[in-house]
Motif scaffolding. Sequence first.
Motif, PDB file in Angstrom:
ATOM      1  N   PHE A 107       0.819  -1.215   0.000  1.00  0.00           N
ATOM      2  CA  PHE A 107       0.000   0.000   0.000  1.00  0.00           C
ATOM      3  C   PHE A 107       0.853   1.266   0.000  1.00  0.00           C
ATOM      4  CE2 PHE A 107      -3.330  -2.901   1.561  1.00  0.00           C
ATOM      5  CZ  PHE A 107      -4.403  -2.475   0.784  1.00  0.00           C
ATOM      6  N   GLU A 108       2.139   1.134   0.261  1.00  0.00           N
ATOM      7  CA  GLU A 108       3.008   2.307   0.379  1.00  0.00           C
ATOM      8  C   GLU A 108       3.550   2.805  -0.965  1.00  0.00           C
ATOM      9  OE1 GLU A 108       5.959   1.094   3.199  1.00  0.00           O
ATOM     10  OE2 GLU A 108       4.751   1.755   4.914  1.00  0.00           O
ATOM     11  N   VAL A 109       3.113   2.242  -2.075  1.00  0.00           N
ATOM     12  CA  VAL A 109       3.584   2.743  -3.368  1.00  0.00           C
ATOM     13  C   VAL A 109       3.154   4.204  -3.533  1.00  0.00           C
ATOM     14  CG1 VAL A 109       3.524   0.474  -4.469  1.00  0.00           C
ATOM     15  CG2 VAL A 109       1.537   1.972  -4.614  1.00  0.00           C
ATOM     16  N   SER A 110       4.023   5.011  -4.132  1.00  0.00           N
ATOM     17  CA  SER A 110       3.695   6.434  -4.289  1.00  0.00           C
ATOM     18  C   SER A 110       3.774   6.881  -5.747  1.00  0.00           C
ATOM     19  CB  SER A 110       4.633   7.296  -3.444  1.00  0.00           C
ATOM     20  OG  SER A 110       5.977   7.080  -3.823  1.00  0.00           O
ATOM     21  N   ASP A 111       3.995   5.920  -6.659  1.00  0.00           N
ATOM     22  CA  ASP A 111       4.069   6.285  -8.071  1.00  0.00           C
ATOM     23  C   ASP A 111       2.767   5.982  -8.805  1.00  0.00           C
ATOM     24  OD1 ASP A 111       4.337   3.525  -7.828  1.00  0.00           O
ATOM     25  OD2 ASP A 111       5.663   3.348  -9.570  1.00  0.00           O
ATOM     26  N   ARG A 112       1.783   5.445  -8.092  1.00  0.00           N
ATOM     27  CA  ARG A 112       0.491   5.129  -8.681  1.00  0.00           C
ATOM     28  C   ARG A 112      -0.604   5.289  -7.633  1.00  0.00           C
ATOM     29  NH1 ARG A 112       2.083  -0.754 -10.686  1.00  0.00           N
ATOM     30  NH2 ARG A 112       3.566  -0.413  -8.998  1.00  0.00           N
ATOM     31  N   VAL A 113      -1.811   5.565  -8.102  1.00  0.00           N
ATOM     32  CA  VAL A 113      -2.977   5.546  -7.224  1.00  0.00           C
ATOM     33  C   VAL A 113      -3.288   4.085  -6.912  1.00  0.00           C
ATOM     34  CG1 VAL A 113      -5.437   6.099  -7.048  1.00  0.00           C
ATOM     35  CG2 VAL A 113      -3.884   7.666  -8.247  1.00  0.00           C
ATOM     36  N   VAL A 114      -3.601   3.792  -5.661  1.00  0.00           N
ATOM     37  CA  VAL A 114      -3.901   2.414  -5.261  1.00  0.00           C
ATOM     38  C   VAL A 114      -5.415   2.205  -5.248  1.00  0.00           C
ATOM     39  CG1 VAL A 114      -3.690   0.674  -3.447  1.00  0.00           C
ATOM     40  CG2 VAL A 114      -1.810   2.284  -3.861  1.00  0.00           C
ATOM     41  N   ILE A 115      -5.848   1.107  -5.856  1.00  0.00           N
ATOM     42  CA  ILE A 115      -7.264   0.741  -5.896  1.00  0.00           C
ATOM     43  C   ILE A 115      -7.432  -0.632  -5.256  1.00  0.00           C
ATOM     44  CG2 ILE A 115      -9.257   0.263  -7.364  1.00  0.00           C
ATOM     45  CD1 ILE A 115      -7.958   2.033  -9.517  1.00  0.00           C
ATOM     46  N   CYS A 116      -8.413  -0.771  -4.381  1.00  0.00           N
ATOM     47  CA  CYS A 116      -8.704  -2.099  -3.820  1.00  0.00           C
ATOM     48  C   CYS A 116     -10.184  -2.195  -3.470  1.00  0.00           C
ATOM     49  CB  CYS A 116      -7.834  -2.392  -2.595  1.00  0.00           C
ATOM     50  SG  CYS A 116      -8.297  -1.484  -1.108  1.00  0.00           S
ATOM     51  N   SER A 117     -10.619  -3.403  -3.180  1.00  0.00           N
ATOM     52  CA  SER A 117     -12.020  -3.624  -2.823  1.00  0.00           C
ATOM     53  C   SER A 117     -12.232  -3.382  -1.331  1.00  0.00           C
ATOM     54  CB  SER A 117     -12.429  -5.058  -3.172  1.00  0.00           C
ATOM     55  OG  SER A 117     -11.769  -5.974  -2.303  1.00  0.00           O
ATOM     56  N   TYR A 118     -13.492  -3.226  -0.949  1.00  0.00           N
ATOM     57  CA  TYR A 118     -13.829  -3.067   0.465  1.00  0.00           C
ATOM     58  C   TYR A 118     -13.377  -4.276   1.275  1.00  0.00           C
ATOM     59  CZ  TYR A 118     -16.657   1.153  -0.044  1.00  0.00           C
ATOM     60  OH  TYR A 118     -17.068   2.446  -0.259  1.00  0.00           O
TER      61      TYR A 118
END
Length: 204
Positions: A133-144
């Motif tokens: 989750f700590e990536v900063s070069d892309r927007v993170v998308i995940c499910s509920y």
Amino acid sequence: MAPGFTQYQTQYCAWLLSRKIEGDSADKLASTLVDAQVDLNPHQVEAALFAFQSSLSKGVILADEVGLGKTIEAGLVVAQRWAERKRRILIIVPANLRKQWHQELEDKFSLQSLILEAKSFKQMRKEGLHNPFEVSDRVVICSYQFAKTKADELKSVSWNLVVMDEAYRLRNVYKRGNVIGKTLKDALSNVPKVLLTALLCKTP
């Protein structure tokens, strides 16, 4: 024209400066609006401005009738935060909407995103990233559901913005039965949020 700069360099510097605009006026969104590859309606721009005028300190709810473009409104907020180099951005959506968000961010706002799920999360850990989750070069998308199972990892990230689509799923968060809502409330309690939900009108 600034001394020693060509016309093109001057224009580029002006563009960079426009990215750093702060404040709560329409100017804040100017460069983002120019870059967006979408025909915007006035109510969508107004909704994005409303989100910024609230400072996102505790979050906002954007509620429109179905089909009026809440995804675009949230996309404007995400794109502006990205332009300001506030790039710890998480989008939580129902599982069946993950690819749609991924595609819309790329097509309409030229933003790259990462869909995190069990397989990709595990692979990134194998590659040495303790908390994907700590990536900063892309927007993170995940499910509920995935966000709920990774609440500890979510809590450890200093998010600049979290967008939650179909946020009606968080209703009755104080009731024991809404485990997902309660878990995410605790994990993201101090994070600026944009909640998207359909405006449901009861007929008399």
